[in-house]
Write a protein that holds these residues in place. Structure first.
Motif, PDB file in Angstrom:
ATOM      1  N   ASN A   1       0.816  -1.201   0.000  1.00  0.00           N
ATOM      2  CA  ASN A   1       0.000   0.000   0.000  1.00  0.00           C
ATOM      3  C   ASN A   1       0.853   1.256   0.000  1.00  0.00           C
TER       4      ASN A   1
ATOM      5  N   THR B   1       0.284   1.094  -3.776  1.00  0.00           N
ATOM      6  CA  THR B   1      -1.031   1.220  -4.403  1.00  0.00           C
ATOM      7  C   THR B   1      -1.804   2.446  -3.919  1.00  0.00           C
ATOM      8  N   TYR B   2      -1.458   2.950  -2.733  1.00  0.00           N
ATOM      9  CA  TYR B   2      -2.158   4.142  -2.251  1.00  0.00           C
ATOM     10  C   TYR B   2      -1.851   5.344  -3.133  1.00  0.00           C
TER      11      TYR B   2
ATOM     12  N   THR C   1      -4.435   5.233  -5.690  1.00  0.00           N
ATOM     13  CA  THR C   1      -5.706   5.719  -5.144  1.00  0.00           C
ATOM     14  C   THR C   1      -5.745   7.237  -5.108  1.00  0.00           C
TER      15      THR C   1
ATOM     16  N   ARG D   1      -8.313   9.667  -7.182  1.00  0.00           N
ATOM     17  CA  ARG D   1      -9.164  10.621  -6.461  1.00  0.00           C
ATOM     18  C   ARG D   1      -8.976  12.036  -6.998  1.00  0.00           C
TER      19      ARG D   1
ATOM     20  N   ASP E   1     -13.633   5.904  -1.563  1.00  0.00           N
ATOM     21  CA  ASP E   1     -12.536   4.942  -1.657  1.00  0.00           C
ATOM     22  C   ASP E   1     -13.025   3.512  -1.860  1.00  0.00           C
TER      23      ASP E   1
ATOM     24  N   ILE F   1     -13.161   3.012  -5.522  1.00  0.00           N
ATOM     25  CA  ILE F   1     -11.805   2.895  -6.066  1.00  0.00           C
ATOM     26  C   ILE F   1     -11.241   1.505  -5.778  1.00  0.00           C
ATOM     27  N   ASP F   2     -11.356   1.068  -4.527  1.00  0.00           N
ATOM     28  CA  ASP F   2     -10.823  -0.243  -4.154  1.00  0.00           C
ATOM     29  C   ASP F   2     -11.484  -1.361  -4.950  1.00  0.00           C
TER      30      ASP F   2
END
Length: 308
Positions: A164, A189-190, A193, A197, A210, A213-214
């Motif tokens: 992440n 991976t964040y 994200t 966003r 989120d 997105i996930d």
């Protein structure tokens, strides 16, 4: 969890998105309270304070010892593993990891952090635990996930552990890691994200939850308008291309090397990579690193290595 003489080895993968043990995975989040919460599922009670485990989202911190939250999350992880075998008192050795190029600098601090109490008493989900922490063994992230089968790896390989918060890369020849080829980058991976966003807000003037997105990142689809899905997909594809661009900058050659992908980022490559995947091996077990820490610790202890 592994049994070694009179002690138990518990592997804990302290991810920035999720905490993993050999048998459990939960979100790296924690909410503290001085009074008992109304909803108390997954509640840790420690030193007269209440903590809801897996709630909220922990901020990315390169130095995991800056606050006490990873210690508290470790206690919850220990409780989960002990509960599986109906153990509530135990003498344990924690096997954990740090990002590849940070492990040398942070190892001593993280070891002291995890063993700050020789004996610790706490309550998790209404059950009391009394634990002695005899030692801590720290390993570099990335290799642990492939360690149990590394002996079977032939030729030149590259291992990409995409979590992440960070992406860790190492090279191996016939399964043996090569010194001087270890890389850690803040490209987990964040970062994908955040990019989704920001791009979504800029192009639609709407906020994107989120959860959506996930869902897209994990499954490649979700029940939303096609235009929104295409926008998310385009950013995810760009992020995945960024992964391979970084790998190539470190010398990755898809024609002569086999790529082993571990961590949550593997599902993004499976969903959004446009290139040939015939030489890519996905280690899909989310708990692979925690199991690898236990494997490495048990192997070294059986060989006579002492723990700190």
């Amino acid at each position: 969890m592994k049994h070694f003489k009179e002690k138990f080895i518990i592997g804990v993968d302290h991810g920035y998105g999720n905490i993993k043990t050999a048998n459990h995975c939960f979100q790296t989040g924690i909410v503290a309270s001085n009074t008992e919460p109304i909803f108390n599922k997954n509640m840790l009670v420690y030193q007269d304070k209440y903590y809801l485990i897996g709630e909220g989202h922990k901020e990315f911190l390169p130095d995991k010892v800056k606050d006490d939250e990873y210690y508290l999350l470790t206690l919850a992880a220990i409780a989960m593993e002990l509960k599986d075998t109906n153990l509530y008192e135990a003498d344990i050795i924690i096997a954990a990891g740090l990002p590849l190029t940070w492990s040398g600098v942070q190892k001593q601090q993280f070891t002291a952090y995890l063993k700050q109490n020789k004996s610790v008493t706490f309550t998790y989900n209404g059950i009391d635990y009394n634990v002695d922490i005899s030692g801590v063994m720290i390993y570099p992230q990335g290799y642990a996930a492939i360690a149990p089968f590394a002996i079977s790896m032939k030729g030149l390989s590259i291992v990409a552990d995409i979590g992440n918060g960070t992406m860790n890369t190492l090279y191996a020849v016939d399964g043996k890691p090569q010194s001087g080829t270890l890389y850690t980058e803040k490209f987990g991976t964040y970062q994908c994200t955040l990019a989704i966003r920001e791009t979504f807000m800029r192009q639609t003037q709407r906020e994107l939850n989120d959860y959506i997105i996930d869902s897209v990142l994990r499954n490649g689809k979700v029940d939303i308008p096609e235009s929104d899905l295409q926008l998310i997909t385009a950013v995810a594809e760009e992020y995945v291309e960024g992964i391979f661009r970084r790998l190539r900058e470190h010398g990755y050659d898809a024609n002569t090397m086999r790529l082993f992908v571990t961590g949550g980022g593997g599902c993004l490559i499976e969903q959004f990579y446009k290139g040939d995947t015939k030489n890519i091996v996905f280690v899909e077990d989310i708990c692979a690193a925690a199991k690898g820490y236990e494997y490495l610790a048990e192997k070294q202890l059986m060989a006579g290595k002492s723990y700190e």
